[in-house]
Design a protein around this motif. Structure first.
Motif, PDB file in Angstrom:
ATOM      1  N   ALA A   1      79.321 -28.579  94.208  1.00  0.00           N
ATOM      2  CA  ALA A   1      78.565 -27.912  93.156  1.00  0.00           C
ATOM      3  C   ALA A   1      77.250 -28.662  92.983  1.00  0.00           C
ATOM      4  O   ALA A   1      77.104 -29.795  93.456  1.00  0.00           O
ATOM      5  N   LEU A   2      76.314 -28.025  92.334  1.00  0.00           N
ATOM      6  CA  LEU A   2      75.031 -28.638  92.047  1.00  0.00           C
ATOM      7  C   LEU A   2      74.621 -28.185  90.662  1.00  0.00           C
ATOM      8  O   LEU A   2      74.849 -27.029  90.284  1.00  0.00           O
ATOM      9  N   THR A   3      74.023 -29.102  89.905  1.00  0.00           N
ATOM     10  CA  THR A   3      73.453 -28.737  88.615  1.00  0.00           C
ATOM     11  C   THR A   3      71.973 -29.081  88.640  1.00  0.00           C
ATOM     12  O   THR A   3      71.563 -30.042  89.289  1.00  0.00           O
ATOM     13  N   GLN A   4      71.179 -28.275  87.959  1.00  0.00           N
ATOM     14  CA  GLN A   4      69.769 -28.620  87.796  1.00  0.00           C
ATOM     15  C   GLN A   4      69.279 -28.066  86.471  1.00  0.00           C
ATOM     16  O   GLN A   4      69.795 -27.068  85.973  1.00  0.00           O
ATOM     17  N   ARG A   5      68.281 -28.770  85.923  1.00  0.00           N
ATOM     18  CA  ARG A   5      67.653 -28.344  84.681  1.00  0.00           C
ATOM     19  C   ARG A   5      66.169 -28.150  84.959  1.00  0.00           C
ATOM     20  O   ARG A   5      65.520 -29.006  85.558  1.00  0.00           O
ATOM     21  N   LEU A   6      65.652 -27.009  84.532  1.00  0.00           N
ATOM     22  CA  LEU A   6      64.253 -26.656  84.734  1.00  0.00           C
ATOM     23  C   LEU A   6      63.575 -26.482  83.379  1.00  0.00           C
ATOM     24  O   LEU A   6      64.160 -25.906  82.457  1.00  0.00           O
ATOM     25  N   ALA A   7      62.357 -26.957  83.266  1.00  0.00           N
ATOM     26  CA  ALA A   7      61.545 -26.755  82.067  1.00  0.00           C
ATOM     27  C   ALA A   7      60.336 -25.921  82.478  1.00  0.00           C
ATOM     28  O   ALA A   7      59.718 -26.191  83.508  1.00  0.00           O
ATOM     29  N   PHE A   8      60.034 -24.897  81.693  1.00  0.00           N
ATOM     30  CA  PHE A   8      58.889 -24.043  82.008  1.00  0.00           C
ATOM     31  C   PHE A   8      58.417 -23.321  80.763  1.00  0.00           C
ATOM     32  O   PHE A   8      59.113 -23.281  79.753  1.00  0.00           O
ATOM     33  N   SER A   9      57.231 -22.783  80.834  1.00  0.00           N
ATOM     34  CA  SER A   9      56.691 -21.952  79.764  1.00  0.00           C
ATOM     35  C   SER A   9      56.491 -20.556  80.324  1.00  0.00           C
ATOM     36  O   SER A   9      56.080 -20.393  81.472  1.00  0.00           O
ATOM     37  N   ALA A  10      56.798 -19.572  79.512  1.00  0.00           N
ATOM     38  CA  ALA A  10      56.659 -18.183  79.951  1.00  0.00           C
ATOM     39  C   ALA A  10      56.255 -17.324  78.764  1.00  0.00           C
ATOM     40  O   ALA A  10      56.565 -17.648  77.614  1.00  0.00           O
ATOM     41  N   VAL A  11      55.569 -16.245  79.050  1.00  0.00           N
ATOM     42  CA  VAL A  11      55.210 -15.293  78.004  1.00  0.00           C
ATOM     43  C   VAL A  11      56.393 -14.354  77.803  1.00  0.00           C
ATOM     44  O   VAL A  11      56.839 -13.684  78.736  1.00  0.00           O
ATOM     45  N   VAL A  12      56.912 -14.351  76.573  1.00  0.00           N
ATOM     46  CA  VAL A  12      58.038 -13.503  76.207  1.00  0.00           C
ATOM     47  C   VAL A  12      57.623 -12.708  74.983  1.00  0.00           C
ATOM     48  O   VAL A  12      57.255 -13.288  73.956  1.00  0.00           O
ATOM     49  N   ASP A  13      57.631 -11.387  75.097  1.00  0.00           N
ATOM     50  CA  ASP A  13      57.214 -10.512  74.001  1.00  0.00           C
ATOM     51  C   ASP A  13      55.841 -10.893  73.458  1.00  0.00           C
ATOM     52  O   ASP A  13      55.606 -10.943  72.255  1.00  0.00           O
ATOM     53  N   GLY A  14      54.929 -11.211  74.382  1.00  0.00           N
ATOM     54  CA  GLY A  14      53.544 -11.487  74.015  1.00  0.00           C
ATOM     55  C   GLY A  14      53.266 -12.897  73.512  1.00  0.00           C
ATOM     56  O   GLY A  14      52.133 -13.217  73.190  1.00  0.00           O
TER      57      GLY A  14
END
Length: 165
Positions: free
Chosen positions: A93-106
């Protein structure tokens, strides 16, 4: 249209989480999506499940890198904040954590995605391998609380042999 999994699984949702409808935008590329009962400032945390037959020569790290690239294709800056290969030789198995910014509902939202990749044998033909990906997406503020639920959920995921529990 929801995807299908390459091998059947069974699982139990954490208390309060609700299945998203098949027409939900979150369910577009997943086999299953559940939503948190309480949004955080307009963003609703989700647990999604998808999977595929394991391509020849694919490694856990290769598949995790592909997930990062798919997010980047959406014009999202992604940071891999943690990645670990876990499990055993028989059940990697593999686990990973990602951090990001995204436009959600403007609105621009800072999000965290925790992913778990489970490598399983097909219940009908053990020579065929598949990967099941479990994904928690939450706001930064809600991630730690939702992560406890996600970890509870991950512990319940297992191949569905049709034998019932």
């Amino acid at each position: 249209m929801p995807a299908t999994l390459p091998t059947p699984i069974e699982f139990r949702l954490p208390e309060g989480w609700l299945p998203a409808g098949p027409d939900s935008p979150d369910a577009e590329h997943a086999a299953f999506v559940a939503v948190h009962p309480r949004p955080d400032a307009g963003f609703t945390a989700t647990i999604a499940i998808d999977g595929e037959r394991l391509p020849d020569g694919a490694t856990p790290a290769h598949l995790a890198d592909e997930s990062v690239e798919r997010l980047r294709e959406l014009d999202v800056s992604v940071d891999v904040t943690d990645r670990r290969e876990v499990g055993t030789a028989e059940a990697p198995a593999l686990t990973q954590r990602l951090a990001f910014s995204a436009v959600v509902d403007g609105a621009l939202r800072d999000l965290v995605q925790s992913q778990v990749y489970l490598f399983v044998s097909d219940v009908e033909d053990a020579r065929k391998k598949a990967v099941i990906r479990l994904i928690l997406t939450a706001s930064v503020a809600q991630h730690d609380t939702a992560l406890r639920d996600f970890q509870e959920f991950v512990r319940t995921v297992r191949p569905d042999t049709g034998a019932g529990v």
